[in-house]
Design a protein around this motif. Structure first.
Motif, mmCIF file in Angstrom:
data_model
loop_
_atom_site.group_PDB
_atom_site.id
_atom_site.type_symbol
_atom_site.label_atom_id
_atom_site.label_comp_id
_atom_site.label_asym_id
_atom_site.label_seq_id
_atom_site.Cartn_x
_atom_site.Cartn_y
_atom_site.Cartn_z
ATOM 1 N N GLY A 116 -16.356 -94.520 32.522
ATOM 2 C CA GLY A 116 -15.078 -94.222 33.175
ATOM 3 C C GLY A 116 -14.291 -95.444 33.623
ATOM 4 N N LEU A 117 -14.932 -96.308 34.401
ATOM 5 C CA LEU A 117 -14.191 -97.467 34.918
ATOM 6 C C LEU A 117 -13.945 -98.528 33.854
ATOM 7 C CD1 LEU A 117 -15.635 -97.877 38.517
ATOM 8 C CD2 LEU A 117 -13.436 -96.947 37.805
ATOM 9 N N TYR A 118 -14.863 -98.595 32.872
ATOM 10 C CA TYR A 118 -14.627 -99.505 31.748
ATOM 11 C C TYR A 118 -13.335 -99.094 31.055
ATOM 12 C CZ TYR A 118 -15.020 -101.197 26.948
ATOM 13 O OH TYR A 118 -14.746 -101.762 25.740
ATOM 14 N N LEU A 119 -13.189 -97.773 30.860
ATOM 15 C CA LEU A 119 -11.978 -97.270 30.199
ATOM 16 C C LEU A 119 -10.735 -97.504 31.054
ATOM 17 C CD1 LEU A 119 -13.125 -94.003 28.482
ATOM 18 C CD2 LEU A 119 -12.352 -96.107 27.413
ATOM 19 N N THR A 120 -10.859 -97.312 32.357
ATOM 20 C CA THR A 120 -9.677 -97.531 33.208
ATOM 21 C C THR A 120 -9.223 -98.987 33.067
ATOM 22 O OG1 THR A 120 -10.955 -98.056 35.150
ATOM 23 C CG2 THR A 120 -10.270 -95.798 34.961
ATOM 24 N N LYS A 121 -10.188 -99.892 33.017
ATOM 25 C CA LYS A 121 -9.828 -101.307 32.877
ATOM 26 C C LYS A 121 -9.135 -101.565 31.533
ATOM 27 C CE LYS A 121 -11.869 -105.753 32.795
ATOM 28 N NZ LYS A 121 -12.974 -106.040 31.924
ATOM 29 N N ARG A 122 -9.726 -100.988 30.460
ATOM 30 C CA ARG A 122 -9.130 -101.168 29.123
ATOM 31 C C ARG A 122 -7.732 -100.546 29.068
ATOM 32 N NH1 ARG A 122 -12.151 -102.698 24.661
ATOM 33 N NH2 ARG A 122 -10.032 -102.942 23.879
ATOM 34 N N ILE A 123 -7.571 -99.392 29.710
ATOM 35 C CA ILE A 123 -6.274 -98.713 29.689
ATOM 36 C C ILE A 123 -5.244 -99.551 30.459
ATOM 37 C CG2 ILE A 123 -5.028 -96.652 30.507
ATOM 38 C CD1 ILE A 123 -7.643 -95.061 29.894
ATOM 39 N N MET A 124 -5.683 -100.135 31.573
ATOM 40 C CA MET A 124 -4.762 -100.993 32.339
ATOM 41 C C MET A 124 -4.360 -102.213 31.502
ATOM 42 S SD MET A 124 -4.038 -99.427 34.979
ATOM 43 C CE MET A 124 -2.997 -100.616 35.789
ATOM 44 N N GLU A 125 -5.306 -102.761 30.759
ATOM 45 C CA GLU A 125 -4.991 -103.915 29.892
ATOM 46 C C GLU A 125 -3.938 -103.509 28.863
ATOM 47 O OE1 GLU A 125 -9.412 -105.950 30.173
ATOM 48 O OE2 GLU A 125 -8.779 -105.029 28.291
ATOM 49 N N GLY B 196 -1.246 -104.028 32.972
ATOM 50 C CA GLY B 196 -1.365 -103.846 34.419
ATOM 51 C C GLY B 196 -2.717 -104.334 34.916
ATOM 52 N N LYS B 197 -2.961 -104.098 36.198
ATOM 53 C CA LYS B 197 -4.231 -104.572 36.787
ATOM 54 C C LYS B 197 -4.872 -103.458 37.588
ATOM 55 C CE LYS B 197 -3.898 -109.497 37.242
ATOM 56 N NZ LYS B 197 -2.716 -110.213 37.601
ATOM 57 N N ILE B 198 -6.206 -103.464 37.607
ATOM 58 C CA ILE B 198 -6.909 -102.508 38.471
ATOM 59 C C ILE B 198 -7.892 -103.282 39.341
ATOM 60 C CG2 ILE B 198 -8.607 -101.959 36.650
ATOM 61 C CD1 ILE B 198 -8.125 -99.049 38.396
ATOM 62 N N MET B 199 -7.950 -102.907 40.607
ATOM 63 C CA MET B 199 -8.942 -103.562 41.465
ATOM 64 C C MET B 199 -9.483 -102.564 42.481
ATOM 65 S SD MET B 199 -6.803 -105.941 43.940
ATOM 66 C CE MET B 199 -5.693 -105.322 45.146
ATOM 67 N N VAL B 200 -10.619 -102.945 43.053
ATOM 68 C CA VAL B 200 -11.221 -102.063 44.047
ATOM 69 C C VAL B 200 -11.414 -102.834 45.344
ATOM 70 C CG1 VAL B 200 -13.580 -102.498 43.181
ATOM 71 C CG2 VAL B 200 -13.121 -100.480 44.536
ATOM 72 N N THR B 201 -11.059 -102.194 46.453
ATOM 73 C CA THR B 201 -11.248 -102.808 47.772
ATOM 74 C C THR B 201 -11.924 -101.787 48.677
ATOM 75 O OG1 THR B 201 -8.976 -102.152 48.245
ATOM 76 C CG2 THR B 201 -9.324 -104.466 47.735
ATOM 77 N N ASP B 202 -12.292 -102.241 49.885
ATOM 78 C CA ASP B 202 -12.969 -101.338 50.817
ATOM 79 C C ASP B 202 -11.963 -100.524 51.607
ATOM 80 O OD1 ASP B 202 -15.449 -102.286 50.080
ATOM 81 O OD2 ASP B 202 -15.359 -103.934 51.535
ATOM 82 N N ASN B 203 -12.285 -99.259 51.764
ATOM 83 C CA ASN B 203 -11.490 -98.416 52.658
ATOM 84 C C ASN B 203 -12.113 -98.532 54.049
ATOM 85 O OD1 ASN B 203 -9.676 -96.506 53.558
ATOM 86 N ND2 ASN B 203 -10.949 -94.769 52.938
ATOM 87 N N GLN B 204 -11.307 -98.390 55.083
ATOM 88 C CA GLN B 204 -11.847 -98.468 56.447
ATOM 89 C C GLN B 204 -11.864 -97.094 57.100
ATOM 90 O OE1 GLN B 204 -13.412 -100.924 57.526
ATOM 91 N NE2 GLN B 204 -12.724 -102.413 56.004
ATOM 92 N N LYS C 93 -18.515 -105.050 42.813
ATOM 93 C CA LYS C 93 -17.098 -104.701 42.587
ATOM 94 C C LYS C 93 -16.595 -105.101 41.197
ATOM 95 C CE LYS C 93 -15.138 -104.067 47.156
ATOM 96 N NZ LYS C 93 -16.106 -104.340 48.201
ATOM 97 N N LYS C 94 -17.082 -106.219 40.685
ATOM 98 C CA LYS C 94 -16.640 -106.632 39.343
ATOM 99 C C LYS C 94 -17.435 -105.913 38.272
ATOM 100 C CE LYS C 94 -14.247 -110.925 39.330
ATOM 101 N NZ LYS C 94 -14.420 -112.322 39.685
ATOM 102 N N SER D 267 -13.836 -96.327 49.244
ATOM 103 C CA SER D 267 -13.248 -97.303 48.305
ATOM 104 C C SER D 267 -11.776 -96.998 48.076
ATOM 105 C CB SER D 267 -13.925 -97.224 46.950
ATOM 106 O OG SER D 267 -15.299 -97.119 47.098
ATOM 107 N N ILE D 268 -11.027 -98.066 47.749
ATOM 108 C CA ILE D 268 -9.622 -97.904 47.356
ATOM 109 C C ILE D 268 -9.484 -98.505 45.959
ATOM 110 C CG2 ILE D 268 -7.203 -98.414 47.918
ATOM 111 C CD1 ILE D 268 -8.081 -98.984 50.776
ATOM 112 N N PHE D 269 -9.177 -97.681 44.989
ATOM 113 C CA PHE D 269 -8.903 -98.188 43.639
ATOM 114 C C PHE D 269 -7.386 -98.306 43.507
ATOM 115 C CE2 PHE D 269 -13.207 -96.882 43.052
ATOM 116 C CZ PHE D 269 -13.701 -97.741 42.080
ATOM 117 N N THR D 270 -6.910 -99.516 43.210
ATOM 118 C CA THR D 270 -5.469 -99.735 43.122
ATOM 119 C C THR D 270 -5.094 -100.202 41.721
ATOM 120 O OG1 THR D 270 -5.584 -100.471 45.403
ATOM 121 C CG2 THR D 270 -3.513 -100.892 44.252
ATOM 122 N N ALA D 271 -4.187 -99.448 41.100
ATOM 123 C CA ALA D 271 -3.702 -99.824 39.759
ATOM 124 C C ALA D 271 -2.231 -100.217 39.893
ATOM 125 C CB ALA D 271 -3.859 -98.650 38.809
ATOM 126 N N THR D 272 -1.894 -101.390 39.344
ATOM 127 C CA THR D 272 -0.488 -101.823 39.420
ATOM 128 C C THR D 272 0.106 -101.979 38.033
ATOM 129 O OG1 THR D 272 -1.572 -103.891 40.044
ATOM 130 C CG2 THR D 272 -0.021 -103.032 41.610
#
Ligand code: ADP
Length: 325
Positions: free
Chosen positions: A291-300, A304-312, A267-268, A316-321
């Motif tokens: 792609g995800l490296y860029l999403t992290k840089r864009i959030m920075e 903001g923050k981006i994280m990934v959690t498990d969907n049930q 996940k990290k 996956s659930i990618f959440t950007a705040t």
């Protein structure tokens, strides 16, 4: 193909530790040899003392004091050398591993990017040649054109990703933020994706009137990367959901898929530049690991923050705040 084989890496690491052990053993041997020499000198000095000398005790004590002082000096110097060698070895070890890892990922990236560039070009060329040479009915023509458009778009987003990564890493990217309606921006991307992927079920539930201070271009790239991944890594018959909500004075964007999900230990790592889960030789999904490296840089860039959690039950659930402006 990997940049350096596992076998070679094990060989180099073993060699490194053997060499380190040799240096430490040499240090210990020097200490023992010096101590022996010191003892021999002391014994000689003691043997030269005359027992009937009135200052015998004083001289004897002075010699013994000198012996203890020398031992303390050797131990002190030995410990300093030991710590310095060990610290140097740890730094060299980590720096080399990091460099090797980066080279390997860059190598994977080069392979992936070459493949990613060649495929859309080949497909577009073939489609255009078919259109030029044959008389096709309208339906076939439309299919070929939309297929070519899809490949051109893929090429475009790949080039944008590479360009942005280079600009962000090189520090040449100049941001110009303005008030952005997240609802409108997301809706626009979702509409485009629905056109490119008509067979996919893309559900969007977006709250209105959520504004942040940001950059249209970067935010669109962020969303496109998340949506592309959700589509790429989940089965065709599974839906993709996008939510935009306001929660505790924050704008929360979630992209949810029903793919295989991402193991906890990855996940990290998936946000690291060029990182892709699995092996480049056996992987079937296209991509570059940017792609995800860029999403992290864009959030920075947007604080903001981006994280990934498990969907049930799966996915996956990618959440950007983001902070609301
Ligand atoms: P790529 O170009 O390989 O898609 P990314 O940086 O976008 O690169 O993603 C890094 C890795 O994270 C991918 O190679 C994939 O293994 C994993 N990944 C990303 N998104 C998802 C997802 N929605 N479901 C499962 N795995 C994902």
């Amino acid at each position: 193909m990997s940049f350096i084989s596992k076998h070679k890496l094990v060989f180099l690491t073993t060699g490194y530790f053997v060499f380190l052990l040799y240096i430490l053993a040499a240090l210990l041997w020097w200490f023992i040899a010096l101590n022996k020499q010191n003892n021999a000198m002391i014994n000689l000095e003691l043997s030269l003392l005359k027992k009937d000398d009135p200052s015998y005790i004083t001289k004897h004590n002075a010699i013994m004091f000198e012996q203890r002082r020398k031992i303390a000096q050797y131990v002190g110097e030995g410990v300093i050398f030991f710590v310095l060698i060990l610290a140097g070895a740890v730094i060299v070890y980590h720096a080399t591993r990091k460099q090797l890892h980066l080279s390997q990922q860059q190598n994977n990236f080069m392979m992936a990017v070459t493949h990613e560039l060649k495929t859309p070009i080949a497909v577009a060329r073939l489609n255009l040649e078919t259109l030029q040479k044959r008389k096709l009915d309208e339906e076939k023509k439309t299919k070929l054109i939309s297929n070519t458009l899809y490949e051109a778009n893929r090429l475009n987003s790949l080039c944008n990703n590479i360009l942005l990564a280079a600009q962000l890493d090189g520090g040449s990217y100049h941001s110009s933020k303005q008030k952005v309606s997240l609802h409108d921006l997301i809706q626009k991307s979702v509409d485009e994706f629905r056109v490119y992927y008509p067979q996919r079920n893309i559900k969007a539930q977006l709250d209105n009137d959520i504004y942040i201070l940001g950059e249209d271009l970067l935010l669109t790239m962020l969303l496109n990367n998340l949506l592309e991944n959700a589509i790429k890594y989940s089965p065709r018959d599974k839906p993709i959901q996008i939510y935009l909500k306001e929660e505790n004075d924050l704008a929360v964007l979630s992209v949810i898929d029903e793919g295989p999900g991402i193991p906890d230990e990855e996940k990290k790592k998936i946000f690291i530049k060029f990182y892709r889960i699995g092996d480049e030789r056996t992987r079937t999904a296209k991509g570059t690991g940017l792609g995800l490296y860029l999403t992290k840089r864009i959030m920075e860039k947007h604080h903001g923050k981006i994280m990934v959690t498990d969907n049930q039950p799966t996915g996956s659930i990618f959440t950007a705040t983001f902070r609301i402006s």
